[in-house]
Write a protein that holds these residues in place. Structure first.
Motif, PDB file in Angstrom:
ATOM      1  N   VAL A 146      38.037  18.978  51.086  1.00 46.08           N
ATOM      2  CA  VAL A 146      38.679  20.229  50.667  1.00 46.08           C
ATOM      3  C   VAL A 146      37.741  21.197  49.952  1.00 46.08           C
ATOM      4  CG1 VAL A 146      40.955  19.152  50.536  1.00 46.08           C
ATOM      5  CG2 VAL A 146      39.534  19.296  48.469  1.00 46.08           C
ATOM      6  N   GLU A 147      36.570  20.737  49.542  1.00 45.82           N
ATOM      7  CA  GLU A 147      35.668  21.587  48.757  1.00 45.82           C
ATOM      8  C   GLU A 147      35.090  22.725  49.595  1.00 45.82           C
ATOM      9  OE1 GLU A 147      34.127  23.508  46.047  1.00 45.82           O
ATOM     10  OE2 GLU A 147      35.167  21.668  45.439  1.00 45.82           O
ATOM     11  N   LYS A 148      35.113  23.930  49.043  1.00 42.78           N
ATOM     12  CA  LYS A 148      34.595  25.116  49.731  1.00 42.78           C
ATOM     13  C   LYS A 148      33.147  25.417  49.341  1.00 42.78           C
ATOM     14  CE  LYS A 148      38.612  26.028  51.558  1.00 42.78           C
ATOM     15  NZ  LYS A 148      39.035  24.926  52.376  1.00 42.78           N
ATOM     16  N   ASP A 149      32.775  25.125  48.105  1.00 45.20           N
ATOM     17  CA  ASP A 149      31.425  25.409  47.632  1.00 45.20           C
ATOM     18  C   ASP A 149      30.439  24.437  48.283  1.00 45.20           C
ATOM     19  OD1 ASP A 149      29.156  24.684  45.560  1.00 45.20           O
ATOM     20  OD2 ASP A 149      29.820  26.735  45.094  1.00 45.20           O
ATOM     21  N   LYS A 150      29.479  24.976  49.042  1.00 46.23           N
ATOM     22  CA  LYS A 150      28.558  24.140  49.821  1.00 46.23           C
ATOM     23  C   LYS A 150      27.717  23.228  48.923  1.00 46.23           C
ATOM     24  CE  LYS A 150      25.090  24.093  53.332  1.00 46.23           C
ATOM     25  NZ  LYS A 150      24.546  24.622  54.510  1.00 46.23           N
ATOM     26  N   SER A 151      27.261  23.736  47.798  1.00 44.15           N
ATOM     27  CA  SER A 151      26.440  22.942  46.894  1.00 44.15           C
ATOM     28  C   SER A 151      27.218  21.749  46.347  1.00 44.15           C
ATOM     29  CB  SER A 151      25.932  23.824  45.751  1.00 44.15           C
ATOM     30  OG  SER A 151      25.167  23.068  44.853  1.00 44.15           O
ATOM     31  N   LEU A 152      28.435  21.993  45.877  1.00 44.98           N
ATOM     32  CA  LEU A 152      29.263  20.896  45.380  1.00 44.98           C
ATOM     33  C   LEU A 152      29.640  19.953  46.506  1.00 44.98           C
ATOM     34  CD1 LEU A 152      30.746  19.427  43.180  1.00 44.98           C
ATOM     35  CD2 LEU A 152      32.647  21.053  43.435  1.00 44.98           C
ATOM     36  N   LYS A 153      29.915  20.480  47.679  1.00 45.80           N
ATOM     37  CA  LYS A 153      30.252  19.661  48.842  1.00 45.80           C
ATOM     38  C   LYS A 153      29.117  18.668  49.133  1.00 45.80           C
ATOM     39  CE  LYS A 153      32.394  20.247  53.368  1.00 45.80           C
ATOM     40  NZ  LYS A 153      33.829  20.182  53.184  1.00 45.80           N
ATOM     41  N   ASN A 154      27.867  19.142  49.048  1.00 42.65           N
ATOM     42  CA  ASN A 154      26.722  18.266  49.269  1.00 42.65           C
ATOM     43  C   ASN A 154      26.638  17.156  48.221  1.00 42.65           C
ATOM     44  OD1 ASN A 154      25.886  19.638  51.554  1.00 42.65           O
ATOM     45  ND2 ASN A 154      24.484  20.975  50.413  1.00 42.65           N
ATOM     46  N   ILE A 155      26.932  17.485  46.974  1.00 43.38           N
ATOM     47  CA  ILE A 155      26.930  16.487  45.902  1.00 43.38           C
ATOM     48  C   ILE A 155      28.008  15.442  46.149  1.00 43.38           C
ATOM     49  CG2 ILE A 155      27.403  16.134  43.439  1.00 43.38           C
ATOM     50  CD1 ILE A 155      26.084  18.946  43.032  1.00 43.38           C
ATOM     51  N   LEU A 156      29.201  15.888  46.527  1.00 43.06           N
ATOM     52  CA  LEU A 156      30.298  14.960  46.783  1.00 43.06           C
ATOM     53  C   LEU A 156      29.971  14.027  47.948  1.00 43.06           C
ATOM     54  CD1 LEU A 156      33.256  17.435  46.294  1.00 43.06           C
ATOM     55  CD2 LEU A 156      32.507  15.637  44.708  1.00 43.06           C
ATOM     56  N   LYS A 157      29.330  14.566  48.980  1.00 44.62           N
ATOM     57  CA  LYS A 157      28.931  13.720  50.109  1.00 44.62           C
ATOM     58  C   LYS A 157      27.903  12.692  49.666  1.00 44.62           C
ATOM     59  CE  LYS A 157      27.201  13.703  54.796  1.00 44.62           C
ATOM     60  NZ  LYS A 157      26.592  14.452  55.885  1.00 44.62           N
TER      61      LYS A 157
END
Length: 93
Positions: free
Chosen positions: A41-52
């Motif tokens: 659900v994350e839209k922010d690409k930087s945070l999305k990369n961290i979550l992955k």
């Protein structure tokens, strides 16, 4: 609340270690699920990369624990060899 269904003092040290490993495996898999949902659900690409990244680390932890179980709890080695990395339908080996 106890992780044991039998009195802890009645269980061998090995049984208690196995319980710790099995509970850790459950927790790692649950963490993979949480990070996967957040990633989805994350839209922010930087945070999305961290979550992955975090999700993949939890997968590593789960695999390490599963390998420990394979080496230390009867039955795991055989079941993993019979069921992983096979072609065709799952459950039809």
């Amino acid at each position: 609340m106890s992780d044991y269904h039998e009195p802890a003092e009645s269980l061998s040290e090995k049984a208690r270690s196995l319980t710790r490993a099995l509970n850790s495996l459950k927790e790692e898999i649950e963490a993979v699920d949480w990070y996967n949902q957040r990633y989805d659900v994350e839209k922010d690409k930087s945070l999305k990369n961290i979550l992955k990244h975090n999700m993949e680390e939890e997968m590593e932890h789960a695999c390490m624990t599963l390998e420990w179980l394979r080496r230390n709890m009867d039955g795991w080695d055989n079941e993993l060899r019979e069921n992983l990395f096979k072609e065709g339908e799952i459950g039809h080996h």
